[in-house]
Write an enzyme that holds these catalytic residues in place. Sequence first.
Site, PDB file in Angstrom:
ATOM      1  N   LYS A 198       0.847  -1.191   0.000  1.00 15.15           N
ATOM      2  CA  LYS A 198       0.000   0.000   0.000  1.00 15.15           C
ATOM      3  C   LYS A 198       0.883   1.242   0.000  1.00 15.15           C
ATOM      4  O   LYS A 198       1.774   1.374   0.852  1.00 15.15           O
ATOM      5  CB  LYS A 198      -0.865  -0.036   1.262  1.00 15.15           C
ATOM      6  CG  LYS A 198      -2.259   0.525   1.117  1.00 15.15           C
ATOM      7  CD  LYS A 198      -3.062   0.140   2.357  1.00 15.15           C
ATOM      8  CE  LYS A 198      -4.379   0.842   2.405  1.00 15.15           C
ATOM      9  NZ  LYS A 198      -5.084   0.588   3.682  1.00 15.15           N
TER      10      LYS A 198
HETATM   11  O1  G3P Z   1      -9.427   1.617   4.617  1.00 15.60           O
HETATM   12  C1  G3P Z   1      -9.051   2.848   5.140  1.00 15.60           C
HETATM   13  C2  G3P Z   1      -9.655   2.986   6.456  1.00 15.60           C
HETATM   14  O2  G3P Z   1      -8.972   2.205   7.385  1.00 15.60           O
HETATM   15  C3  G3P Z   1      -9.807   4.365   6.925  1.00 15.60           C
HETATM   16  O3  G3P Z   1     -10.981   4.406   7.608  1.00 15.60           O
HETATM   17  O4  G3P Z   1     -12.617   5.231   9.181  1.00 15.60           O
HETATM   18  O5  G3P Z   1     -10.187   5.833   9.445  1.00 15.60           O
HETATM   19  O6  G3P Z   1     -11.537   6.820   7.615  1.00 15.60           O
HETATM   20  P1  G3P Z   1     -11.338   5.646   8.510  1.00 15.60           P
END
Ligand code: G3P
Length: 217
Positions: free
Chosen positions: A83
């Site tokens: 990634k």
């Molecule tokens: O896949 C990316 C994710 O982990 C981010 O999620 O909820 O931190 O925006 P969030």
Amino acid sequence: MKFFADTADIDAIKELNDLGMVDGVTTNPSIIKKSGRDIIDVTKEICDIVDGPVSAEVTAIDADTMIAEGRKLAKIADNIAVKVPLTWDGLKACKTLSDEGTMVNVTLCFSANQALLAAKAGATFISPFIGRLDDINLDGMELIEDIRTIYDNYMFDTQILAASIRNVNHMKDAALVGADVATAPPSVIQAMAKHVLTDNGLDAFLADIKAADIKIL
Ligand code: G3P
């Protein structure tokens, strides 16, 4: 639509994997921090459980170091997807690693133009962050739709991996607009099974089972 589990929680991954609900796993530095474990160790353990792609994120921000980190991560297992962030250096790392045959997931995507660049750099996955766009009153799902149209217009085979999914409606909408993959916390995947009418209906059936003393075993 494929389901990826957005977590490094080994028990949760095993449970979903046993149910056939996991086609891959995504992690990021915040998820690794939450696990409290060494990135290489926990990523290897996940790769041993899940057959599909397991995303592990680089820590550097310059292309050369990202490439070196990516090569090390790729050695963990055959199903690693490295990634990298959607920066100019990240795109350089994406191109090099993709040309070497490594799956690359380009993350932190917030615009269709960024997604177009990632596809041209050979990304296996593009990760548009739905929830974080919704957080600032933009429309995360509209971005998924735009990327779907652009990738279909030019037959890019980069997979759209809807990320930053926060709720079950995000899952449904991502499927409706044609995301290839949705990555979500295990709690969101489990919540997809819930419906108040299912619970109410089951309560009524259970009352009748008791009243009529219905037995099967
Ligand atoms: O896949 C990316 C994710 O982990 C981010 O999620 O909820 O931190 O925006 P969030």
